[in-house]
Design an enzyme around this catalytic site. Structure first.
Site, PDB file in Angstrom:
ATOM      1  N   THR A 104       0.831  -1.210   0.000  1.00  0.00           N
ATOM      2  CA  THR A 104       0.000   0.000   0.000  1.00  0.00           C
ATOM      3  C   THR A 104       0.863   1.257   0.000  1.00  0.00           C
ATOM      4  O   THR A 104       1.982   1.249   0.531  1.00  0.00           O
ATOM      5  CB  THR A 104      -0.908  -0.005   1.250  1.00  0.00           C
ATOM      6  OG1 THR A 104      -1.515   1.285   1.383  1.00  0.00           O
ATOM      7  CG2 THR A 104      -0.136  -0.288   2.531  1.00  0.00           C
ATOM      8  N   ASP A 105       0.292   2.341  -0.527  1.00  0.00           N
ATOM      9  CA  ASP A 105       1.014   3.628  -0.471  1.00  0.00           C
ATOM     10  C   ASP A 105       1.144   4.139   0.968  1.00  0.00           C
ATOM     11  O   ASP A 105       1.953   5.030   1.237  1.00  0.00           O
ATOM     12  CB  ASP A 105       0.324   4.685  -1.357  1.00  0.00           C
ATOM     13  CG  ASP A 105      -1.113   5.000  -0.955  1.00  0.00           C
ATOM     14  OD1 ASP A 105      -1.648   4.360  -0.026  1.00  0.00           O
ATOM     15  OD2 ASP A 105      -1.713   5.905  -1.585  1.00  0.00           O
ATOM     16  N   TYR A 132      -1.666  -0.265  11.177  1.00  0.00           N
ATOM     17  CA  TYR A 132      -1.866  -0.968   9.901  1.00  0.00           C
ATOM     18  C   TYR A 132      -0.676  -0.759   8.966  1.00  0.00           C
ATOM     19  O   TYR A 132      -0.084  -1.716   8.458  1.00  0.00           O
ATOM     20  CB  TYR A 132      -3.158  -0.481   9.220  1.00  0.00           C
ATOM     21  CG  TYR A 132      -3.237  -0.795   7.737  1.00  0.00           C
ATOM     22  CD1 TYR A 132      -3.407  -2.095   7.294  1.00  0.00           C
ATOM     23  CD2 TYR A 132      -3.132   0.226   6.772  1.00  0.00           C
ATOM     24  CE1 TYR A 132      -3.459  -2.391   5.926  1.00  0.00           C
ATOM     25  CE2 TYR A 132      -3.194  -0.061   5.416  1.00  0.00           C
ATOM     26  CZ  TYR A 132      -3.354  -1.370   4.993  1.00  0.00           C
ATOM     27  OH  TYR A 132      -3.411  -1.659   3.647  1.00  0.00           O
ATOM     28  N   LYS A 155       2.192  -3.342   7.341  1.00  0.00           N
ATOM     29  CA  LYS A 155       2.410  -3.556   5.908  1.00  0.00           C
ATOM     30  C   LYS A 155       3.861  -3.250   5.527  1.00  0.00           C
ATOM     31  O   LYS A 155       4.462  -3.960   4.724  1.00  0.00           O
ATOM     32  CB  LYS A 155       1.462  -2.672   5.081  1.00  0.00           C
ATOM     33  CG  LYS A 155      -0.016  -3.020   5.199  1.00  0.00           C
ATOM     34  CD  LYS A 155      -0.386  -4.372   4.625  1.00  0.00           C
ATOM     35  CE  LYS A 155      -0.314  -4.444   3.132  1.00  0.00           C
ATOM     36  NZ  LYS A 155      -0.796  -5.772   2.618  1.00  0.00           N
TER      37      LYS A 155
HETATM   38  P1  NAD Z   1     -10.199  -6.814   2.677  1.00  0.00           P
HETATM   39  O1  NAD Z   1     -10.142  -6.522   4.131  1.00  0.00           O
HETATM   40  O2  NAD Z   1     -11.419  -6.479   1.912  1.00  0.00           O
HETATM   41  O3  NAD Z   1      -9.935  -8.386   2.453  1.00  0.00           O
HETATM   42  C1  NAD Z   1      -8.964  -9.100   3.147  1.00  0.00           C
HETATM   43  C2  NAD Z   1      -9.187 -10.595   2.874  1.00  0.00           C
HETATM   44  O4  NAD Z   1      -8.146 -11.320   3.547  1.00  0.00           O
HETATM   45  C3  NAD Z   1     -10.517 -11.121   3.416  1.00  0.00           C
HETATM   46  O5  NAD Z   1     -11.110 -11.983   2.470  1.00  0.00           O
HETATM   47  C4  NAD Z   1     -10.107 -11.902   4.654  1.00  0.00           C
HETATM   48  O6  NAD Z   1     -10.995 -12.980   4.960  1.00  0.00           O
HETATM   49  C5  NAD Z   1      -8.723 -12.399   4.268  1.00  0.00           C
HETATM   50  N1  NAD Z   1      -7.865 -12.685   5.432  1.00  0.00           N
HETATM   51  C6  NAD Z   1      -7.629 -11.875   6.496  1.00  0.00           C
HETATM   52  N2  NAD Z   1      -6.798 -12.492   7.358  1.00  0.00           N
HETATM   53  C7  NAD Z   1      -6.474 -13.691   6.819  1.00  0.00           C
HETATM   54  C8  NAD Z   1      -5.640 -14.766   7.222  1.00  0.00           C
HETATM   55  N3  NAD Z   1      -4.950 -14.706   8.376  1.00  0.00           N
HETATM   56  N4  NAD Z   1      -5.531 -15.842   6.423  1.00  0.00           N
HETATM   57  C9  NAD Z   1      -6.241 -15.915   5.256  1.00  0.00           C
HETATM   58  N5  NAD Z   1      -7.052 -14.939   4.831  1.00  0.00           N
HETATM   59  C10 NAD Z   1      -7.165 -13.829   5.592  1.00  0.00           C
HETATM   60  O7  NAD Z   1      -8.916  -6.132   2.059  1.00  0.00           O
HETATM   61  P2  NAD Z   1      -8.734  -5.378   0.649  1.00  0.00           P
HETATM   62  O8  NAD Z   1      -9.183  -3.978   0.780  1.00  0.00           O
HETATM   63  O9  NAD Z   1      -9.266  -6.247  -0.420  1.00  0.00           O
HETATM   64  O10 NAD Z   1      -7.142  -5.351   0.567  1.00  0.00           O
HETATM   65  C11 NAD Z   1      -6.424  -6.457   0.018  1.00  0.00           C
HETATM   66  C12 NAD Z   1      -4.936  -6.149   0.084  1.00  0.00           C
HETATM   67  O11 NAD Z   1      -4.665  -4.959  -0.660  1.00  0.00           O
HETATM   68  C13 NAD Z   1      -4.416  -5.895   1.491  1.00  0.00           C
HETATM   69  O12 NAD Z   1      -3.160  -6.493   1.609  1.00  0.00           O
HETATM   70  C14 NAD Z   1      -4.312  -4.371   1.588  1.00  0.00           C
HETATM   71  O13 NAD Z   1      -3.277  -4.006   2.469  1.00  0.00           O
HETATM   72  C15 NAD Z   1      -3.954  -4.024   0.153  1.00  0.00           C
HETATM   73  N6  NAD Z   1      -4.382  -2.689  -0.321  1.00  0.00           N
HETATM   74  C16 NAD Z   1      -5.670  -2.280  -0.183  1.00  0.00           C
HETATM   75  C17 NAD Z   1      -6.055  -1.039  -0.719  1.00  0.00           C
HETATM   76  C18 NAD Z   1      -7.482  -0.545  -0.607  1.00  0.00           C
HETATM   77  O14 NAD Z   1      -7.759   0.571  -1.026  1.00  0.00           O
HETATM   78  N7  NAD Z   1      -8.426  -1.336  -0.125  1.00  0.00           N
HETATM   79  C19 NAD Z   1      -5.111  -0.237  -1.373  1.00  0.00           C
HETATM   80  C20 NAD Z   1      -3.791  -0.689  -1.474  1.00  0.00           C
HETATM   81  C21 NAD Z   1      -3.444  -1.930  -0.966  1.00  0.00           C
HETATM   82  O1  DAU Z   2      -4.124   4.156   0.551  1.00  0.00           O
HETATM   83  C1  DAU Z   2      -4.386   2.783   0.506  1.00  0.00           C
HETATM   84  C2  DAU Z   2      -5.195   2.390   1.720  1.00  0.00           C
HETATM   85  O2  DAU Z   2      -6.502   2.917   1.529  1.00  0.00           O
HETATM   86  C3  DAU Z   2      -5.238   0.878   1.941  1.00  0.00           C
HETATM   87  O3  DAU Z   2      -3.946   0.426   2.235  1.00  0.00           O
HETATM   88  C4  DAU Z   2      -6.198   0.523   3.076  1.00  0.00           C
HETATM   89  O4  DAU Z   2      -6.312  -0.885   3.188  1.00  0.00           O
HETATM   90  C5  DAU Z   2      -7.546   1.122   2.762  1.00  0.00           C
HETATM   91  O5  DAU Z   2      -8.437   0.859   3.833  1.00  0.00           O
HETATM   92  C6  DAU Z   2      -7.443   2.627   2.535  1.00  0.00           C
HETATM   93  O6  DAU Z   2      -7.087   3.300   3.762  1.00  0.00           O
HETATM   94  P1  DAU Z   2      -7.779   4.695   4.209  1.00  0.00           P
HETATM   95  O7  DAU Z   2      -7.598   4.875   5.661  1.00  0.00           O
HETATM   96  O8  DAU Z   2      -7.378   5.790   3.291  1.00  0.00           O
HETATM   97  O9  DAU Z   2      -9.317   4.322   3.848  1.00  0.00           O
HETATM   98  P2  DAU Z   2     -10.700   4.588   4.612  1.00  0.00           P
HETATM   99  O10 DAU Z   2     -11.782   4.244   3.645  1.00  0.00           O
HETATM  100  O11 DAU Z   2     -10.739   3.959   5.958  1.00  0.00           O
HETATM  101  O12 DAU Z   2     -10.690   6.167   4.814  1.00  0.00           O
HETATM  102  C7  DAU Z   2     -10.586   7.066   3.706  1.00  0.00           C
HETATM  103  C8  DAU Z   2     -10.650   8.480   4.249  1.00  0.00           C
HETATM  104  O13 DAU Z   2     -11.974   8.730   4.756  1.00  0.00           O
HETATM  105  C9  DAU Z   2      -9.707   8.749   5.410  1.00  0.00           C
HETATM  106  O14 DAU Z   2      -9.193  10.087   5.310  1.00  0.00           O
HETATM  107  C10 DAU Z   2     -10.596   8.640   6.645  1.00  0.00           C
HETATM  108  C11 DAU Z   2     -11.939   9.134   6.135  1.00  0.00           C
HETATM  109  N1  DAU Z   2     -13.119   8.528   6.801  1.00  0.00           N
HETATM  110  C12 DAU Z   2     -13.250   7.181   6.796  1.00  0.00           C
HETATM  111  C13 DAU Z   2     -14.320   6.564   7.417  1.00  0.00           C
HETATM  112  C14 DAU Z   2     -14.456   5.063   7.433  1.00  0.00           C
HETATM  113  C15 DAU Z   2     -14.088   9.349   7.399  1.00  0.00           C
HETATM  114  O15 DAU Z   2     -13.985  10.588   7.377  1.00  0.00           O
HETATM  115  N2  DAU Z   2     -15.146   8.747   8.019  1.00  0.00           N
HETATM  116  C16 DAU Z   2     -15.309   7.390   8.066  1.00  0.00           C
HETATM  117  O16 DAU Z   2     -16.300   6.902   8.666  1.00  0.00           O
END
Ligand code: NAD
Ligand code: DAU
Length: 340
Positions: free
Chosen positions: A129-130, A154, A158
């Site tokens: 992740t960034d 978190y 990572k």
């Molecule tokens: P998510 O929370 O939606 O999904 C995580 C998945 O991992 C779930 O299906 C969960 O059941 C599984 N999991 C958790 N713990 C586990 C374990 N111990 N063993 C096996 N499975 C397990 O997450 P996401 O948003 O899809 O993110 C996926 C990956 O991408 C993560 O590594 C996250 O750090 C990275 N990432 C996410 C974002 C974002 O914007 N969501 C951006 C950049 C990177």
């Molecule tokens: O940048 C990549 C990351 O983006 C990933 O690595 C993470 O897994 C992913 O969850 C996401 O992290 P953020 O913390 O940026 O995402 P989130 O959706 O939790 O929050 C986005 C922005 O919105 C952040 O500035 C916090 C704000 N926020 C979030 C929630 C849930 C609110 O203001 N209110 C809220 O209830």
């Protein structure tokens, strides 16, 4: 002769993992996919309904920290490579309970790396992740050379996993790739994250809890473009490399929320400014010129159409939202927001 390559995808029932697995099965018959997922609150088999019966696909419920299971999967299936999505992914949850982030994100990644080496698995891609780069002020963008300065439990977990991945490349010669992407949006995102949470609240006329002043900036990319970047980096990336992934689409949280309100025709009076997230990162912005210039990747989904398609998906899939927000989600929501 069977030329199909087998990939172990971990966390394939989560948001990005399920979009990735679906893309592979629908568009890439050259891969067989084994999906290892422990089905935490964030994992949902429904996300894979479209492809779950395909012969190219196999699901195994299990934990990436279980070394016997991981070893068995790798040795019995002649796995060519691992793509590690499995993680605890929510910053807010890492603030209230960091231990499981260490277990899955660090120990789990280490188990996968150890077993990859032991079983002579060729490639390992870590989905990072960034957020490992920390937070930006008004200017600048993260490049792959930016210092690692994670702020939340978190992002520390990572960043730590990324260092283990690099150590396994350097020390044991495992072929590794790390991708670092910005904020994803799209279908199947769990409604603890900004877009689906605000959408679900606005739709049901609940208050929209904006942390701080709502001026924090995130750099948005459609999940499909992230998935394409991961597959390209896995297939063509040079071992030992890190690739930033982003679509140059910075928005404040309030801009995103106002888009949702407009889409649903709901009033701004639903917005409620609440206590800020502890240690809240101000701004993320990604320079993705390396993956664009060296591997030829570029985003294909423009934000204006991608976000409308995404909001329409949540609108048309109310049953999915209702299913994932029943049960445990209610406790999470009240602990997180009701006395904030
Ligand atoms: P998510 O929370 O939606 O999904 C995580 C998945 O991992 C779930 O299906 C969960 O059941 C599984 N999991 C958790 N713990 C586990 C374990 N111990 N063993 C096996 N499975 C397990 O997450 P996401 O948003 O899809 O993110 C996926 C990956 O991408 C993560 O590594 C996250 O750090 C990275 N990432 C996410 C974002 C974002 O914007 N969501 C951006 C950049 C990177
Ligand atoms: O940048 C990549 C990351 O983006 C990933 O690595 C993470 O897994 C992913 O969850 C996401 O992290 P953020 O913390 O940026 O995402 P989130 O959706 O939790 O929050 C986005 C922005 O919105 C952040 O500035 C916090 C704000 N926020 C979030 C929630 C849930 C609110 O203001 N209110 C809220 O209830």
């Amino acid at each position: 002769m069977n030329t199909q390559k087998t990939i172990l995808v971990t966390g394939g029932c989560g948001f990005i993992g399920s979009n990735f697995v679906t893309m592979l099965i629908e568009e890439h018959p050259e891969f067989k996919v084994i999906n290892l997922d422990s089905l935490t609150y964030a994992g949902n088999l429904e996300n894979l309904e479209d492809i779950m019966d395909e012969p190219q696909y196999e699901f195994i419920r299990g934990d990436i920290c279980d070394e016997n299971l991981v070893s068995k999967i790798l040795s019995e299936n002649k796995v060519d490579g691992i793509i590690n999505f499995a993680a605890e992914s929510h910053v807010d949850r890492s603030i209230s309970g960091p231990k499981v982030f260490v277990d899955t994100n660090i120990t789990g990644t280490l188990v996968l790396l150890q077993q990859a080496v032991a079983n002579k698995t060729k490639r390992f891609l870590q989905v990072s992740t960034d957020e490992v780069y920390g937070s930006l002020g008004d200017d600048g963008e993260f490049t792959e050379e930016s210092p690692i300065k994670p702020n939340s439990p978190y992002s520390v977990s990572k960043a730590s996993a990324d260092y283990f991945v690099q150590a396994y490349q350097h020390t044991y010669g495992l072929e590794t790739i790390i991708t670092r992407c910005s904020n994803n949006y799209g279908r199947y995102q769990f409604p603890e994250k900004l877009i689906p949470l605000m959408f679900n609240n606005a739709r049901t006329n609940k208050k929209l809890p904006v942390y701080g002043d709502g001026k924090n900036v995130r750099d948005w990319i459609h999940v499909y473009d992230h998935c394409r970047a991961i597959l390209l980096a896995y297939s063509m990336g040079e071992s030992g490399n890190i690739y930033n992934v982003g679509a140059d689409c910075e928005k404040t949280n309030l801009e995103i929320i106002n888009l949702i309100l407009t889409y649903l025709g709901k009033p701004e009076s639903l917005i409620e400014f609440v206590k800020d997230r502890l240690g809240h990162d101000q701004r993320y912005a990604i320079d993705s010129s390396k993956i664009r210039n060296t591997l030829g990747w570029k985003p294909t989904v423009d934000f204006d159409s991608g976000i409308i398609k995404t909001l329409s998906w949540y609108y048309n899939n109310k049953d999915w939202v209702d299913n994932v927000t029943s049960g445990e989600y209610k406790n999470y929501y009240s602990e997180m927001y009701e006395n904030r």
